[in-house]
Design an enzyme around this catalytic site. Sequence first.
Site, PDB file in Angstrom:
ATOM      1  CD  GLU A 604      -2.712  -1.059   2.579  1.00 55.23           C
ATOM      2  OE1 GLU A 604      -3.837  -0.604   2.330  1.00 55.23           O
ATOM      3  OE2 GLU A 604      -2.353  -1.419   3.714  1.00 55.23           O
ATOM      4  CG  ASP A 628      -4.470   3.142   2.130  1.00 53.82           C
ATOM      5  OD1 ASP A 628      -4.833   4.323   2.239  1.00 53.82           O
ATOM      6  OD2 ASP A 628      -4.879   2.242   2.873  1.00 53.82           O
TER       7      ASP A 628
HETATM    8  C1  PEP Z   1      -6.548  -0.497   0.265  1.00 51.34           C
HETATM    9  O1  PEP Z   1      -5.942   0.439   0.789  1.00 51.34           O
HETATM   10  O2  PEP Z   1      -6.652  -0.658  -0.960  1.00 51.34           O
HETATM   11  C2  PEP Z   1      -7.236  -1.478   1.113  1.00 51.34           C
HETATM   12  C3  PEP Z   1      -7.776  -2.548   0.605  1.00 51.34           C
HETATM   13  O3  PEP Z   1      -7.318  -1.179   2.437  1.00 51.34           O
HETATM   14  P1  PEP Z   1      -8.375  -0.123   3.046  1.00 51.34           P
HETATM   15  O4  PEP Z   1      -9.251   0.382   1.954  1.00 51.34           O
HETATM   16  O5  PEP Z   1      -9.123  -0.829   4.106  1.00 51.34           O
HETATM   17  O6  PEP Z   1      -7.459   0.936   3.586  1.00 51.34           O
HETATM   18 MG    MG Z   2      -5.499   0.313   2.909  1.00 47.13          MG
END
Ligand code: PEP
Ligand code: MG
Length: 757
Positions: A604, A628
């Site tokens: 991320e 992210d």
């Molecule tokens: C992301 O960041 O793509 C993810 C799956 O985590 P979240 O959306 O929960 O931060």
């Molecule tokens: Mg995430």
Amino acid sequence: MLDILRSIIQEVNEARDLTATLNIIVRRVQRAMGTRVCSVYLLDKYLDRYVLMATKGLDDAAVGKASLAPNEGLVGLVAQRAEPVNLDNARSHPRYLYIPETREEEFESFLGVPVIHSGEVLGVLVVQQKESRVFDSDAEALLFTLAAQLAAAIANAEARGAVVGLSPTGLQTKDPSFGGVPGAPGVVIAKAVTVFPPADLDAIPNRECTDIKKEIRFFNDCLEQVRIDISELKMKIKGQLRPEERELFDAYLHMLSDSALGTEVVNLIKQGMWAQGALAQVALAHVRNMEMIDDTYLRERATDIKDLCARVLFYLQEKTKSSAIYPERCILVSEELTAAMLAEVPKDRLVGVVSAKGSAHAHVAILARAMGLPAVMGVIDLPFAELDGQELVVDGYNGKVFTNPSEALRERYMEIVREEVALSEGLEQIRDLPCETRDGHRVALWVNTGLLTDVLRSKERGAEGIGLFRTEVPFLLRDRFPTEREQADIYREQLKAFHPKMVTMRTLDIGGDKPLPYFPIKEDNPFLGWRGIRVSMDHPELFLGQVRAMLRASVDLDNLQILLPMITNVKEVDTSVQYIKRAHQELLEDGWQVKLPPIGVMIEVPAMAWHVDALAKRCDFISIGSNDLTQYMLAVDRNNPRVSNLFSTMHPAVLRVLKQIADEVKAHGKSLSICGEMAGNPSAAVLLMAMGYDILSMNATNLLRVKSVIRNLSFEQAKQMLEQALQQEDTESVKALVDKALNEAGVGRLLRSSKNS
Ligand code: PEP
Ligand code: MG
């Protein structure tokens, strides 16, 4: 001049509505500046004319009637230029226009200033004088400052007027709409319920009360309760108080007496307002006025009033809490919706969500998508407090909210709803078919979950595994940390429901926009701060407890894999793996027959895209958090609607990085998945498949659309699309290219939901 300004603004703050505000301004300005005329013209966008809305000096009968197009008269000139026009001989100006209804005398001097809000000229404030003179800088500055004040009041009233379907001048009816960003696909028509955070005077919606006598009694009871609290407080710390501090408590008690604030509130309730709304209105009016006064003592009293009223509000809300009424089909509306607000509504009643703040990438939007609820986010200037009980149309495809829809509009949207139903019924048929291209390339479609309801919906749609169980969701919905045992129960439900298919449980990913109510994290830059694995590293007891609960839940099922969020360096991976092994060993020693599950790392943080080698060596699989990763790569806050147009997972740079990660992970022979929202966008899913991603994990709502698109293409076609996409220079070209190819392949109608990423 400052004194005049202050006193005008104070009077304006007390005004009940826009008409009163405008009248105060024209009357006070005309007097303060000693001019013959002061008038306000407002733009009626539906007539595209500036309408005279208040005047002191022109004929009153012309109010609401006299109007000018933007290209007419000096008023139009001010609006067109969006700048003040200051003339000593107005009648000789080529744009001068005499409007007979106003019975304007022979005025020579003219000063007009634009009233601007969010870059838009909403109106023009004008003063006129009989004799020929250029207004001096002081006069211009005064008018300019008042115009800025007026702008907010007009924008507010305009938003409010829109709720009932009237144009700003009330001369036209229309289908009022508010623009935001698409949060979750779908269309719904239902009644709004406005929800608000507790003890926040600014967020109370307007509601009527049905039984005035009962409401007054209720308010007085709560007031009495606060009076008792304050008296008790005073007694408790009596010995520690100096006489002047004791007086303060007496002053509080006086403010609460029937003759002060209480009476004003009761008067509003008598007019039919509910107690919370009446209290908020009285409190805020007093606070605003006191804050304006140039006296430190009085300004501090404003804080006291706020505090006292918040205490009364606390009791009003405590006692009404359990009786929150949700209609059978309701659209949840709030200034800033939270996951907890969503969870409070009985599942079968919630049909849509609207939030004035937040964007499509906010977690509440992700939850809405997972629950299949159309959502519109970041609706700037949304008069959320006025929407309670109103019928709304929520268009989650285009990010629009309509209030008071006309029959024609409602019919148009009903048509879309019918089309949707037909489409999903058609898609049902491919539920149990494999997700493979026409030339036999297979890709696994998994789902992202948070609640047990997601699991049930996912199974109905034929998901082949859970690629991301956001474990923080059950944490967010509580008022304390769940115990290890409670967690184990929640996790086992998910594992059992999907058994023998794999369930990927992500360790706690709090922080960012997901602070736990009982574990507040206050930071200036929460998305760059203490979130995800960073919190776990600092709180091994939380991490170990969670991992133990996951392992215990997996006994005899063995379909668990653990995923680590927000990894920034290998030390975090090494330490996490050590902890997981330690928890496993402890459980074995305690007699639990558990297997060590596969462990995966999320990419991320952009730097990790250049660190795949080190990560892949340490884990069993890699999963991309594209939400992210995109936010950090493009430096776009995923929650900020103002920049949401810049957030794009189809940005060529993002695509190139995703491809590079795929190549490296594959070279290590590790499994590769993606669990950001991108995977659920049919156009993006095709590109990801072509890059070599083995598992696409998405919200259940989009799963069958993605499957349908993939089943209608060949892998060769997808690879060609990817090759071309990677050569593009901007998001728009990538999207156009993919859309064209998919339209040619005959799957265009499945793309409607793809606007979110
Ligand atoms: C992301 O960041 O793509 C993810 C799956 O985590 P979240 O959306 O929960 O931060
Ligand atoms: Mg995430």
